[in-house]
Design an enzyme around this catalytic site. Structure first.
Site, PDB file in Angstrom:
ATOM      1  N   HIS A 185      -4.951   0.002 -12.871  1.00  0.00           N
ATOM      2  CA  HIS A 185      -4.285   0.607 -14.026  1.00  0.00           C
ATOM      3  C   HIS A 185      -5.210   1.532 -14.825  1.00  0.00           C
ATOM      4  O   HIS A 185      -4.749   2.430 -15.512  1.00  0.00           O
ATOM      5  CB  HIS A 185      -3.749  -0.511 -14.926  1.00  0.00           C
ATOM      6  N   ASP A 205      -2.292  -0.737  -8.902  1.00  0.00           N
ATOM      7  CA  ASP A 205      -1.972  -1.023 -10.312  1.00  0.00           C
ATOM      8  C   ASP A 205      -1.173  -2.324 -10.405  1.00  0.00           C
ATOM      9  O   ASP A 205      -0.099  -2.431  -9.801  1.00  0.00           O
ATOM     10  CB  ASP A 205      -1.162   0.170 -10.872  1.00  0.00           C
ATOM     11  N   SER A 216      -0.783   4.988 -19.981  1.00  0.00           N
ATOM     12  CA  SER A 216      -0.154   3.674 -20.067  1.00  0.00           C
ATOM     13  C   SER A 216       0.947   3.650 -21.142  1.00  0.00           C
ATOM     14  O   SER A 216       1.930   4.365 -21.011  1.00  0.00           O
ATOM     15  CB  SER A 216      -1.239   2.621 -20.310  1.00  0.00           C
TER      16      SER A 216
END
Ligand code: MLT
Length: 227
Positions: free
Chosen positions: A193, A162, A112
């Site tokens: 995610h 996501d 991320s």
């Protein structure tokens, strides 16, 4: 023995290669709200023989560490991102000297926000990383001059569901890295995610192909400036 402390202003953990049989180092970069301990387990699963270097992001957003400032979710502060990218690269250089790492065998593993700064390092400091595993990355920036990533292997691991990174964004990053000369593999999971065991299994298999643990072979091609 694992070391923790501060280097170039980064709180970090360094775990040496267990048996000195591998010269590979994984640079572990956590997601927003994580810290230097977050990805140590993942790193060990990905490469049991590698050294692990894990800095904590210096920017704090509502108490959550991250690697660069953002204006909103997915909207980055470009100046801060550039400065923080070079600052992180400086940390990697200091750590390379301090811990005696092979400078041409450092592979980033980012999740991320950590994947986003790793992608930024690839684009702004193209000779720093031998390769990268990017879990749920976005396009962090589009560089003014296209870097030369010449054969560096990059794995993008994305989630079809996501809600933060749309599939088009992943495709955009893939095209950008390919344009810069990286060899990009794209792995999709039917998930959101968050990181899943299937992502880790796919990344482990990919890394084993790029840097076989048995023979400590090169990632991609000839390393160090000549790619
Ligand atoms: C970022 O800020 O890097 C992205 O929005 C991903 C995140 O950390 O949520």
């Amino acid at each position: 023995m694992s070391e923790s402390g501060e280097l170039s202003g980064f709180i970090h953990r360094f775990v040496p290669a267990p048996e000195s049989t591998s010269s590979l180092t994984l640079l572990l970069l956590h997601g927003t709200g994580g810290d230097e301990t977050d990805l140590l387990g993942v790193g060990r699963q990905l490469a049991p023989a590698a050294a692990l270097l894990s800095p904590r992001g210096k920017v704090v957003e509502n108490g959550m560490p991250r690697y660069f400032r953002r204006l909103a979710e997915g909207v980055f502060d470009p100046e801060d991102l550039r400065a923080r990218t070079h600052e992180l690269a400086g940390f990697v250089e200091s750590a390379t000297r301090r811990y005696g790492l092979a400078a041409d065998r450092i592979v980033a593993v980012g999740f991320s926000n950590g994947a986003n700064i790793a992608a930024s390092v690839l684009l702004l400091r193209p000779t720093m990383l031998a390769g990268a595993i990017l879990f749920r990355p976005m396009v962090p920036l589009v560089p003014e001059t296209m870097p030369h990533l010449q054969g560096r292997p990059v794995l993008l691991a994305a989630g079809r569901r996501d809600s933060i990174v749309r599939p088009e964004e992943t495709e955009r990053l893939r095209r950008l890295l390919v344009q810069a000369g990286a060899v990009v593999a794209l792995h999709w999971e039917q998930t959101g995610h968050g990181l899943t065991p299937a992502d880790i299994a796919a990344a482990r298999a990919w890394l084993e192909e790029q840097a076989p643990a048995r023979c400590d072979g090169p990632l991609g091609r000839d390393v160090k400036g000549n790619r």
